[in-house]
Design a protein around this motif. Structure first.
Motif, PDB file in Angstrom:
ATOM      1  N   ARG A  69       0.741  -1.195   0.046  1.00 32.19           N
ATOM      2  CA  ARG A  69       0.164   0.011  -0.005  1.00 32.19           C
ATOM      3  C   ARG A  69       0.822   1.293  -0.052  1.00 32.19           C
ATOM      4  O   ARG A  69       1.707   1.314   0.792  1.00 32.19           O
ATOM      5  CB  ARG A  69      -0.815  -0.088   0.943  1.00 32.19           C
ATOM      6  N   VAL A  70       0.506   2.094  -0.856  1.00 27.38           N
ATOM      7  CA  VAL A  70       1.287   3.442  -1.004  1.00 27.38           C
ATOM      8  C   VAL A  70       1.112   4.290   0.290  1.00 27.38           C
ATOM      9  O   VAL A  70      -0.137   4.765   0.447  1.00 27.38           O
ATOM     10  CB  VAL A  70       1.099   4.117  -2.327  1.00 27.38           C
ATOM     11  N   LYS A  71       2.034   4.779   1.075  1.00 24.79           N
ATOM     12  CA  LYS A  71       1.937   5.558   2.124  1.00 24.79           C
ATOM     13  C   LYS A  71       2.155   6.748   2.044  1.00 24.79           C
ATOM     14  O   LYS A  71       1.492   7.940   2.579  1.00 24.79           O
ATOM     15  CB  LYS A  71       2.680   5.212   3.407  1.00 24.79           C
ATOM     16  N   GLU A  72       3.441   7.150   1.141  1.00 24.57           N
ATOM     17  CA  GLU A  72       3.846   8.493   0.770  1.00 24.57           C
ATOM     18  C   GLU A  72       3.944   8.472  -0.539  1.00 24.57           C
ATOM     19  O   GLU A  72       4.875   7.302  -1.188  1.00 24.57           O
ATOM     20  CB  GLU A  72       5.125   8.914   1.693  1.00 24.57           C
ATOM     21  N   GLY A  73       4.153   9.670  -1.220  1.00 23.02           N
ATOM     22  CA  GLY A  73       4.498   9.721  -2.490  1.00 23.02           C
ATOM     23  C   GLY A  73       3.484  10.642  -3.476  1.00 23.02           C
ATOM     24  O   GLY A  73       2.851  11.601  -2.684  1.00 23.02           O
ATOM     25  N   PRO A  74       3.526  10.730  -4.521  1.00 25.41           N
ATOM     26  CA  PRO A  74       2.538  11.530  -5.317  1.00 25.41           C
ATOM     27  C   PRO A  74       1.009  11.384  -4.867  1.00 25.41           C
ATOM     28  O   PRO A  74       0.654  10.458  -4.644  1.00 25.41           O
ATOM     29  CB  PRO A  74       2.556  11.159  -6.782  1.00 25.41           C
ATOM     30  N   ALA A  75       0.310  12.349  -4.687  1.00 26.05           N
ATOM     31  CA  ALA A  75      -1.112  12.502  -4.244  1.00 26.05           C
ATOM     32  C   ALA A  75      -1.872  11.404  -4.818  1.00 26.05           C
ATOM     33  O   ALA A  75      -2.798  10.496  -4.284  1.00 26.05           O
ATOM     34  CB  ALA A  75      -1.688  13.714  -4.270  1.00 26.05           C
ATOM     35  N   ALA A 107      -4.074  11.546 -17.302  1.00 25.66           N
ATOM     36  CA  ALA A 107      -2.954  11.277 -17.924  1.00 25.66           C
ATOM     37  C   ALA A 107      -1.973  10.492 -17.113  1.00 25.66           C
ATOM     38  O   ALA A 107      -1.182   9.780 -17.632  1.00 25.66           O
ATOM     39  CB  ALA A 107      -2.463  12.855 -18.496  1.00 25.66           C
ATOM     40  N   PHE A 108      -1.717  10.779 -15.741  1.00 19.17           N
ATOM     41  CA  PHE A 108      -0.733  10.288 -15.105  1.00 19.17           C
ATOM     42  C   PHE A 108      -0.837   8.903 -15.031  1.00 19.17           C
ATOM     43  O   PHE A 108      -0.080   8.128 -14.735  1.00 19.17           O
ATOM     44  CB  PHE A 108      -0.613  11.211 -13.551  1.00 19.17           C
ATOM     45  N   MET A 109      -2.419   8.545 -14.573  1.00 20.91           N
ATOM     46  CA  MET A 109      -2.429   7.150 -14.590  1.00 20.91           C
ATOM     47  C   MET A 109      -2.112   6.450 -15.998  1.00 20.91           C
ATOM     48  O   MET A 109      -1.470   5.211 -15.694  1.00 20.91           O
ATOM     49  CB  MET A 109      -3.725   6.838 -14.434  1.00 20.91           C
ATOM     50  N   ALA A 110      -2.415   7.013 -16.881  1.00 22.12           N
ATOM     51  CA  ALA A 110      -1.936   6.274 -18.162  1.00 22.12           C
ATOM     52  C   ALA A 110      -0.416   6.254 -18.340  1.00 22.12           C
ATOM     53  O   ALA A 110      -0.015   5.190 -18.785  1.00 22.12           O
ATOM     54  CB  ALA A 110      -2.480   7.186 -19.485  1.00 22.12           C
ATOM     55  N   HIS A 111       0.160   7.362 -17.944  1.00 26.44           N
ATOM     56  CA  HIS A 111       1.586   7.048 -18.195  1.00 26.44           C
ATOM     57  C   HIS A 111       2.203   6.242 -17.234  1.00 26.44           C
ATOM     58  O   HIS A 111       2.885   5.284 -17.539  1.00 26.44           O
ATOM     59  CB  HIS A 111       2.022   8.550 -17.587  1.00 26.44           C
ATOM     60  N   CYS A 112       1.488   5.981 -16.012  1.00 21.69           N
ATOM     61  CA  CYS A 112       2.123   5.075 -14.928  1.00 21.69           C
ATOM     62  C   CYS A 112       1.574   3.676 -15.515  1.00 21.69           C
ATOM     63  O   CYS A 112       2.691   2.710 -15.442  1.00 21.69           O
ATOM     64  CB  CYS A 112       1.537   5.347 -13.508  1.00 21.69           C
ATOM     65  N   SER A 113       0.738   3.443 -16.278  1.00 22.13           N
ATOM     66  CA  SER A 113       0.121   2.132 -16.654  1.00 22.13           C
ATOM     67  C   SER A 113       1.177   1.730 -17.521  1.00 22.13           C
ATOM     68  O   SER A 113       1.743   0.564 -17.550  1.00 22.13           O
ATOM     69  CB  SER A 113      -1.143   2.268 -17.279  1.00 22.13           C
TER      70      SER A 113
END
Lengths: 145, 145
Positions: A69-75, A107-113
């Motif tokens: 689970r992501v606890k810290e990082g990009p919102a 767009a950020f989700m698409a990039h990460c995918s």
């Protein structure tokens, strides 16, 4: 993604700092055990930080599953879950990957995918040949990274 | 996926049979125009058919968007929509890709998702260098294909 290796070799690439540093980012620190925290930092070739994620290890089932689970990082990432499920089929270990609970399709989700897909290719190379493409030597896909 | 080429070059790779045959499958036939139908066939190296999709072209906006609806093919694909949106950023044309309206999250969707990523890499190679990896020379990712 199918990897020509037994599940324990794939699990080692997902469940140890050395393994994770071999295919995702060289700058991997922390504790890869249940309830442990792992910090993944991404820098460019010049050493400038591009981003960092702190994950809590939710599941670490030998040769079967890893969940963070992501606890810290990009919102956009905080509160999302990352999952690798392993299953043996023929001569492959199949890695069923998911990054769940994005709150919006942006767009950020698409990039990460797309970026995840290139890291799954890196994971395969790391397990099968011992040479992955972890950050900062990762395959660049666009004007972000 | 970011491609170092102007939008009209990327659009040509998505909106013509020659372009599509350069990065997705060599066996591409039909009519790449609005309301036209395109048939994509995938074979293995020995020429045995692995699968085929018939798409209706919903949108063909020069240098901006291509959308198809799957009319025939595997049951999981029929009725789904495939979308490529183009946007210019810096020296890149960004391809925002989506395959929408899957009815359930199954192993086949995961396979196709990863496979699409490898074809987007092939699309970039085709546009930037003139050499893609269309089927049957596509990158194999698991025990399915």
């Amino acid at each position: 993604m199918g990897i020509k290796a037994p599940p324990d070799k794939v699990f080692a690439a997902l469940g140890t700092l050395e393994g994770l540093a071999g295919w995702w980012t060289r700058d991997t620190t922390g504790h890869a055990q249940p309830l442990g925290r792992i910090r993944f930092r991404f820098c460019n070739a010049a050493g400038t930080e591009l981003g960092a994620f702190d994950m809590e290890v939710l599941t670490q089932d030998p040769d079967q599953a890893v969940r963070w689970r992501v606890k810290e990082g990009p919102a956009e990432w905080v509160g999302t879950d990352i999952e690798f499920l392993l299953a043996q089929q023929d001569e492959f270990t199949i890695v069923n990957f998911a990054h769940r609970h994005w709150r919006e399709e942006a767009a950020f989700m698409a990039h990460c995918s797309m970026k995840w897909a290139t890291f799954l290719l890196s994971l395969r190379e790391w397990v099968e040949t011992g040479r992955g493409r972890p950050s900062p030597d990762d395959l660049k896909i666009d004007n972000w990274n």
